[in-house]
Design a protein around this motif. Structure first.
Motif, mmCIF file in Angstrom:
data_model
loop_
_atom_site.group_PDB
_atom_site.id
_atom_site.type_symbol
_atom_site.label_atom_id
_atom_site.label_comp_id
_atom_site.label_asym_id
_atom_site.label_seq_id
_atom_site.Cartn_x
_atom_site.Cartn_y
_atom_site.Cartn_z
ATOM 1 N N ARG A 1 0.839 -1.065 0.274
ATOM 2 C CA ARG A 1 0.193 0.022 -0.065
ATOM 3 C C ARG A 1 0.699 0.999 0.058
ATOM 4 O O ARG A 1 2.020 1.609 0.607
ATOM 5 C CB ARG A 1 -1.167 0.774 0.873
ATOM 6 C CG ARG A 1 -1.764 -1.027 1.074
ATOM 7 C CD ARG A 1 -2.818 -1.538 2.455
ATOM 8 N NE ARG A 1 -3.949 -1.875 2.196
ATOM 9 C CZ ARG A 1 -4.665 -1.958 1.242
ATOM 10 N NH1 ARG A 1 -5.413 -1.815 0.737
ATOM 11 N NH2 ARG A 1 -5.509 -3.170 1.849
ATOM 12 N N ASP A 2 0.256 2.323 -0.791
ATOM 13 C CA ASP A 2 1.227 3.769 -0.841
ATOM 14 C C ASP A 2 0.296 4.555 0.673
ATOM 15 O O ASP A 2 0.288 3.600 1.013
ATOM 16 C CB ASP A 2 0.462 4.261 -1.397
ATOM 17 C CG ASP A 2 -0.558 4.726 -1.983
ATOM 18 O OD1 ASP A 2 -1.008 4.949 -0.701
ATOM 19 O OD2 ASP A 2 -1.074 4.555 -3.130
ATOM 20 N N ARG B 1 -3.651 3.174 -0.424
ATOM 21 C CA ARG B 1 -4.349 2.461 -1.455
ATOM 22 C C ARG B 1 -3.650 1.243 -2.083
ATOM 23 O O ARG B 1 -1.999 1.056 -1.498
ATOM 24 C CB ARG B 1 -4.406 3.687 -1.958
ATOM 25 C CG ARG B 1 -5.215 4.645 -2.635
ATOM 26 C CD ARG B 1 -5.027 5.522 -4.223
ATOM 27 N NE ARG B 1 -3.633 6.242 -3.641
ATOM 28 C CZ ARG B 1 -3.665 7.259 -4.808
ATOM 29 N NH1 ARG B 1 -4.253 7.369 -5.724
ATOM 30 N NH2 ARG B 1 -1.961 7.663 -4.421
ATOM 31 N N SER B 2 -3.999 0.128 -2.039
ATOM 32 C CA SER B 2 -3.193 -0.706 -2.689
ATOM 33 C C SER B 2 -2.423 -0.658 -4.296
ATOM 34 O O SER B 2 -3.496 -0.189 -5.149
ATOM 35 C CB SER B 2 -3.987 -1.756 -2.970
ATOM 36 O OG SER B 2 -3.927 -3.278 -3.493
ATOM 37 N N ARG B 3 -1.294 -1.002 -4.335
ATOM 38 C CA ARG B 3 -0.131 -0.925 -4.866
ATOM 39 C C ARG B 3 0.387 -1.728 -5.640
ATOM 40 O O ARG B 3 0.583 -2.334 -6.554
ATOM 41 C CB ARG B 3 0.725 -0.017 -5.107
ATOM 42 C CG ARG B 3 0.088 1.673 -4.748
ATOM 43 C CD ARG B 3 -0.738 2.218 -5.355
ATOM 44 N NE ARG B 3 0.051 2.485 -6.983
ATOM 45 C CZ ARG B 3 1.011 2.826 -7.256
ATOM 46 N NH1 ARG B 3 0.883 4.721 -5.721
ATOM 47 N NH2 ARG B 3 1.861 3.349 -8.403
ATOM 48 N N GLY B 4 -0.074 -3.188 -5.135
ATOM 49 C CA GLY B 4 0.686 -4.608 -5.605
ATOM 50 C C GLY B 4 -0.211 -5.437 -4.450
ATOM 51 O O GLY B 4 -0.039 -5.573 -3.851
ATOM 52 N N LEU C 1 2.041 -5.374 -9.334
ATOM 53 C CA LEU C 1 1.948 -4.155 -9.475
ATOM 54 C C LEU C 1 1.150 -3.220 -10.515
ATOM 55 O O LEU C 1 0.703 -3.642 -10.712
ATOM 56 C CB LEU C 1 3.475 -4.012 -9.659
ATOM 57 C CG LEU C 1 4.316 -4.695 -9.090
ATOM 58 C CD1 LEU C 1 6.120 -3.671 -9.545
ATOM 59 C CD2 LEU C 1 4.423 -4.514 -7.276
ATOM 60 N N THR C 2 0.236 -2.259 -9.776
ATOM 61 C CA THR C 2 -0.270 -1.506 -10.251
ATOM 62 C C THR C 2 0.266 0.290 -10.025
ATOM 63 O O THR C 2 0.579 0.440 -9.553
ATOM 64 C CB THR C 2 -2.061 -1.571 -9.010
ATOM 65 O OG1 THR C 2 -1.882 -1.214 -8.178
ATOM 66 C CG2 THR C 2 -2.876 -2.918 -9.338
ATOM 67 N N ASP C 3 -1.029 0.400 -10.973
ATOM 68 C CA ASP C 3 -0.933 2.271 -10.854
ATOM 69 C C ASP C 3 -1.851 3.046 -9.630
ATOM 70 O O ASP C 3 -2.142 2.480 -8.774
ATOM 71 C CB ASP C 3 -1.274 2.795 -12.043
ATOM 72 C CG ASP C 3 -2.237 2.494 -12.264
ATOM 73 O OD1 ASP C 3 -3.287 2.111 -11.570
ATOM 74 O OD2 ASP C 3 -2.769 2.674 -13.721
ATOM 75 N N GLY C 4 -1.930 3.884 -9.780
ATOM 76 C CA GLY C 4 -2.772 4.033 -8.616
ATOM 77 C C GLY C 4 -3.866 4.747 -8.854
ATOM 78 O O GLY C 4 -5.128 5.399 -8.106
ATOM 79 N N GLY D 1 -5.531 2.126 -9.466
ATOM 80 C CA GLY D 1 -5.503 -0.141 -9.305
ATOM 81 C C GLY D 1 -5.408 -0.777 -10.636
ATOM 82 O O GLY D 1 -5.560 -1.485 -10.335
#
Length: 210
Positions: free
Chosen positions: A65-66, A70-73, A87-90, A92
């Motif tokens: 999480r950042d 937020r979940s980022r990966g 891995l995801t962007d801002g 999701g």
């Protein structure tokens, strides 16, 4: 004498009662101190207290999480049994996928904002290696591969994903070239001629593949 004896017995009982109360109080304080020490050790583990870090941490999944929560990966094991890192962007959206399957094959793919894989690298259990390039529609447009026998190839496809041209080196060490027209017929399919080791005349012209 009887009265004096009775008083001594009563005094002894009162003293025994005080000793018991003191013992209970001492045990309670000891339990609180031990509990506080255990809590401090547990809370200090993430900060790296010397000698307190666990040797092994086990879990089926870790979530990254950042700063905003937020979940980022995700790092864990998927439903298909593959070990993976996603891995995801801002927003999701998945942008990178790294997976290792139970059969030994592995792959890395880069994904665009529309969830289409645009670049993928894979290694199969037989040691075949492939690099795939795709367009915005997810159609394969280029493939660079190396088989387990050491035969490299480079293929190009149209927007429908149909192979139109190819270049490679076969098992004999001869270069190959293939071109396909719009109707799907091969208009050129050639193999380079071998060059004798004692030849000083330079490379020979290519001849049509029989």
């Amino acid at each position: 004498p009887l009265i004096a004896l009775t008083r001594r017995v009563e005094a002894a009982e009162r003293e025994s009662s005080r000793v018991r109360r003191f013992g209970v109080m001492l045990m309670t304080v000891g339990a609180l101190v031990l509990g506080a020490m255990a809590a401090l050790i547990f809370l200090d583990w993430p900060r790296g207290v010397a000698g307190a870090a666990p040797a092994v941490v086990e879990a089926q999944q870790f979530v990254i999480r950042d700063a905003e929560g937020r979940s980022r990966g995700v790092w864990g094991v998927g439903k298909d049994g593959a070990a993976q890192i996603l891995l995801t962007d801002g927003m999701g959206r998945s942008r990178l996928r790294l997976r290792v399957f139970s059969d030994g094959s592995s792959g890395l793919s880069l994904v665009d904002a529309a969830n289409q894989p645009r670049l993928a690298i894979g290694v199969l259990p037989d040691q075949t290696t492939t690099l795939v390039l795709a367009d915005e529609a997810g159609k394969t447009r280029g493939v660079f591969g190396l088989t387990a026998a050491g035969v490299p190839s480079l293929l190009f496809a149209d927007r429908k994903g149909v192979t139109k041209a190819g270049l490679g080196v076969d098992q004999r060490g001869l270069g190959t070239l293939m071109v396909v027209d719009r109707a799907g017929a091969r208009v050129q399919d050639t193999v380079s001629a071998p060059i004798p080791a004692d030849s000083a005349a330079g490379p020979r012209p290519e001849k049509p593949h029989q």
